[in-house]
Design an enzyme around this catalytic site. Sequence first.
Site: not given
Length: 167
Positions: A66, A86, A120
């Site tokens: 990430h 995202e 998110a």
Amino acid sequence: MTLNEFNQLTVADAITELHACCHCTAWAETVEKLRPFTAIEKLLYAAKTLWQQATETHILEAFSGHARIGDIEVLRSRYAGKATAEQGQVMQASEEVLKELHQLNIEYESRYGFIFIVCATGKSAEDMLALLKARINNGRAIELLNGAAAQGEITQLRLKKLFAESI
């Protein structure tokens, strides 16, 4: 991709698709071994159940896939991929919110040894900042669990997106 197409992929290709949903090799390999799946719901359930059994090593490996929440340079780069999709709403945040998000992310990572993980999707930068502020003083074990739970949500969303035409 359809479930039938997924079931017919080579082992390596199936692992690659799964790894893109959760950057944990052991998890991807274990889910792949359960093929063929007879329904998307069975794949989602297996993915969730196996993720709940993840070790700290597996969790941290998944976290490494990430970008930091609010890392504008990654979001702007042409290599951003899933990060932009995202976290795209972060780009609309004020400079003040972005700076605070960035600073607290660095503090969080320094404190815990891993980045702040949150699902998110559907959250504004302000929402994520509030979550980061709420979690930053937790103990490491709690944050590992919080991050693992968020990773589970992210993985489920990514799997659903992978199989969107089948659902």
